[in-house]
Design an enzyme around this catalytic site. Structure first.
Site, short mmCIF file in Angstrom:
data_model
loop_
_atom_site.label_atom_id
_atom_site.label_comp_id
_atom_site.label_asym_id
_atom_site.label_seq_id
_atom_site.Cartn_x
_atom_site.Cartn_y
_atom_site.Cartn_z
CB ILE A 173 15.02 82.58 83.14
CG1 ILE A 173 13.63 83.10 83.55
CG2 ILE A 173 15.06 81.06 83.16
CD1 ILE A 173 12.54 82.82 82.54
CE LYS A 230 5.28 81.16 77.72
NZ LYS A 230 6.13 81.17 78.92
CB VAL A 272 3.44 74.37 80.95
CG1 VAL A 272 2.02 74.44 81.49
CG2 VAL A 272 3.42 74.35 79.43
CG LEU A 279 4.10 75.11 89.56
CD1 LEU A 279 2.68 75.63 89.28
CD2 LEU A 279 4.28 74.88 91.05
N GLY A 285 9.34 90.81 87.50
CA GLY A 285 9.80 89.81 86.54
C GLY A 285 8.74 88.76 86.22
CD GLU A 309 6.26 85.40 78.36
OE1 GLU A 309 6.98 85.18 77.39
OE2 GLU A 309 6.30 84.70 79.39
CE LYS A 318 2.74 80.06 80.84
NZ LYS A 318 2.43 80.85 82.04
#
Lengths: 355, 355
Positions: free
Chosen positions: A14, A117, A147, A151, A202, A205, A220
């Site tokens: 990421i 998170k 989360v 999106l 990927g 976690e 989440k």
């Protein structure tokens, strides 16, 4: 020209995607917002790079590798006092125990943008302390990508609440990884094969057990619940695992052992199929918060999900008869990085102070 | 305390809902953002009220009714020079020909927030002129509620584009009204009854023929296309009507005549049902832009839509295999007003300059 300095923790899939996306849009952002996005530091677990004038993004990886020992905490210490003007800490790690560090950097004037998170899903007191501090200091703490990856989930919830709507329930499938596995099992694939493949892609976690135990979904759900104003502790989330998960031993050991569950899960899926239904890992946030496997009709909105998709259905006072629904892939480096990047741009826009 | 003055055109269902929502959240916004949202003027077609210090929102309707003759243009003339600091023009009308007025107010420093599609769906030169002016003057021109009412559609598209994603296609059902009618016809209801009921519920445009001709959907598709960077004229949108629409005569006359179409539409729906499918009014924006009735499987995502729901599916470079989907009720005064309100809050946050 206004400037937003970026200090990034994490240089995995990421983090790397994010550096690439920011580099590709930097000129455009300069031209459009009048804000220069300058990467001044990037740190992994064991090495990092710092350049107050800005890292050379064409060779950031080499610069980071050359900086052995410069982990996140050291990087931030080095940056404090040197970085002036607006700055944002980007947390692209999956590390725990960063709340103290967050607090320190906000105290020195940093904004925070995160896709991690864990610091948001710990003890309620920690959560409140960092959120309150950011409010008092008028610093952003944005974490849309925690989360649903890219999106629009948290921003949608915020807009609902900010305009005076009231949430009745938020429900859906919050785990791209578990939906991917559900779909694989629907197709008759073995659980162990599905998990290995999800890891390769990927989707999981760093430790896939965080997904399989339901911990990732529980986090989440808790983040959404807290964002909606519920004062919940992690222990308040009723969490049933996707499958039995042995916590002893390392990740590799677990990956070798997972085939033991193949037969049992396949049977469970076959039995549901015979009843015209499918298993989906469903989360629900209303007054309470719970996550677990639920049998749903195979032709329903959740049953028809396939691939690493998420669904978030908001039922509110205004969206009562039909919910507001956001759906799509909720995992993957590029879309998660894009979620983080959109938050960085929100900070940049606030600095620009105009459209 | 910073202040954002609001001048609102339109006092119909959406305008009224918006005043109520803003009034209910004013204290909260003051406390959270440090910005006072002050309604300084509201104008309908034939009457309006103006109070530089702020209208009394408990009795705004009476104040507006007392101000005969103070229409939008007069109100803005009265306001110019008197309103200082940050100000936003809210367009909650469905009027055409407001581009010149927009330009005048932006030139004097106003931001614009609008749920009025028409000024955005006219000649490309007009669209460009107002968008360019806003960019040059660094004024917001936000219009989330022109597409999908309160659903996060345009902001989602913007985030995708701003983070460097590329749109392949935007597809779906963009009309709550036409979806409501499709669902009514699915249930065997008469078209004329459905249109009358949709009008009662406030789902239709002031003139329902704008919905039935597909003009409303074509406008939304054009707005999305332009937002995505396509330089299209209204005539570039390939538009097939939902049903035959006689343009001669007034709205009431049309409403009386519509039952002539009942039998034909019912037959069309029965024939599709016999084939296991349903009619839906589908829009697609890719390189081009088209809207019209399409036969879809009754168990598919579009076929299962019922009620005044919208669906927007974004296929992009990053969301290629599975689209990013936003769905839910896309019509109604409360949710449209909430979409406008969220945009006003975006302006307020920029004024606050911080989180």
């Amino acid at each position: 020209m206004a400037r937003l300095s970026i200090l990034q923790l994490g240089k995995g899939a990421i983090g790397s995607a994010l550096v690439g996306q920011v580099a590709a849009r930097r000129q455009e952002v300069k031209a459009r917002l009048g804000v220069d996005l300058v990467y001044v530091g990037i740190a992994g677990r064991t090495a990092g790079a710092f350049a107050p004038g800005g890292l050379d993004l064409a060779r950031w990886r080499a610069e980071v590798e050359a900086g052995a020992g410069l982990d996140g905490r050291r990087l931030l210490k080095k940056a404090s006092g040197v970085v002036s003007g607006s700055a944002v800490l980007v947390d692209a790690t999956a590390e725990d125990d960063l709340v103290d560090l967050y607090r320190d950097v906000v105290a020195t004037g940093f904004h925070i943008v995160s896709c991690n998170k864990k610091p948001l899903a710990g003890p309620l007191a920690d959560y409140r302390r960092i959120k309150d501090l950011c409010r008092r200091k008028r610093r952003f703490f944005l974490h849309e990508a925690t989360v649903g990856a890219g999106l629009p989930v948290i921003k949608t919830l915020r807009d609902l609440l900010d305009t005076g709507d009231r949430v009745v329930a938020i429900e859906g499938c919050f785990s791209g990884t578990l939906n991917y596995l559900c779909a694989a099992l629907d197709r008759g694939e073995k659980l162990s094969r599905g998990v290995a493949r999800a890891r390769e892609l990927g989707y999981t976690e760093p430790d896939p057990r965080d997904d399989l135990a339901g911990t990732d979904v529980a986090r989440k759900a808790l983040i959404l619940a807290r964002e909606a104003g519920l004062d919940l502790e992690p222990s308040d989330v009723r969490q049933e695992p996707f499958c039995k998960v042995r916590r002893r031993g390392g990740v590799d050991e677990f990956m070798r052992s997972i085939s033991e569950l193949d037969a049992k899960m396949a049977k469970r899926w076959r039995e549901a199929a015979a009843r015209g239904s499918r298993w989906r890992y469903v989360a629900r946030v209303d007054g309470a918060c719970r996550v677990g496997l639920a049998e749903v009709p195979e032709t329903g909105a959740l049953g028809r999900l396939a691939g690493p998709e998420n669904v978030f259905a908001f039922r509110t006072e205004r969206y009562k008869d039909h919910p507001l629904v956001v759906a799509g892939p909720g995992a993957g480096a590029a879309v998660t990085a894009a979620g983080v990047f959109a938050d960085i741009l929100k900070v940049a826009r606030a600095i620009a102070g105009t459209a």
